[in-house]
Design a protein around this motif. Structure first.
Motif: not given
Length: 103
Positions: A16-18, A78-89, A91-94
């Motif tokens: 999600a950083l692209g 969408t609910s699936s994306c909203a639920q995935a965003l914390p993991r995206a963040q 991953l980016r932080d890591g």
């Protein structure tokens, strides 16, 4: 402009950083990204593909701009994306902490 979903398979932890990078930087980055990070990034990409295309396709990839765009549209995701965003963040932080985030 490449879409986040074409760039991320090359730099999977940058979900999600692209970000786009040179070939040598991509090669170095890929050696530092684990298969688990790639898998998790693909999961996030799949969950947010529609949201990215409808809400953030005009955002230039890199520097976390696409993730920030998706987060700024939290009420429209969408609910699936909203639920995935914390993991995206996460991953980016890591990736940032490990020094493997493309500029």
């Amino acid at each position: 402009m490449p879409s986040i979903f074409r760039v991320l398979p090359q730099a999977a932890a940058i979900v999600a950083l692209g970000a786009s990078t040179s070939a040598s930087a991509q090669s170095q980055l890929q050696t530092q990204i684990t298969p688990q990070m790639r898998s998790e990034a693909r999961t996030v990409m799949q969950a947010c593909r529609t949201d990215y295309e409808s809400l953030c396709s005009n955002v230039a990839p890199g520097g976390g701009r696409i993730l920030a765009c998706l987060q700024s549209h939290a009420g429209k995701l969408t609910s699936s994306c909203a639920q995935a965003l914390p993991r995206a963040q996460a991953l980016r932080d890591g990736a940032v902490s490990a020094g493997v985030t493309p500029k």
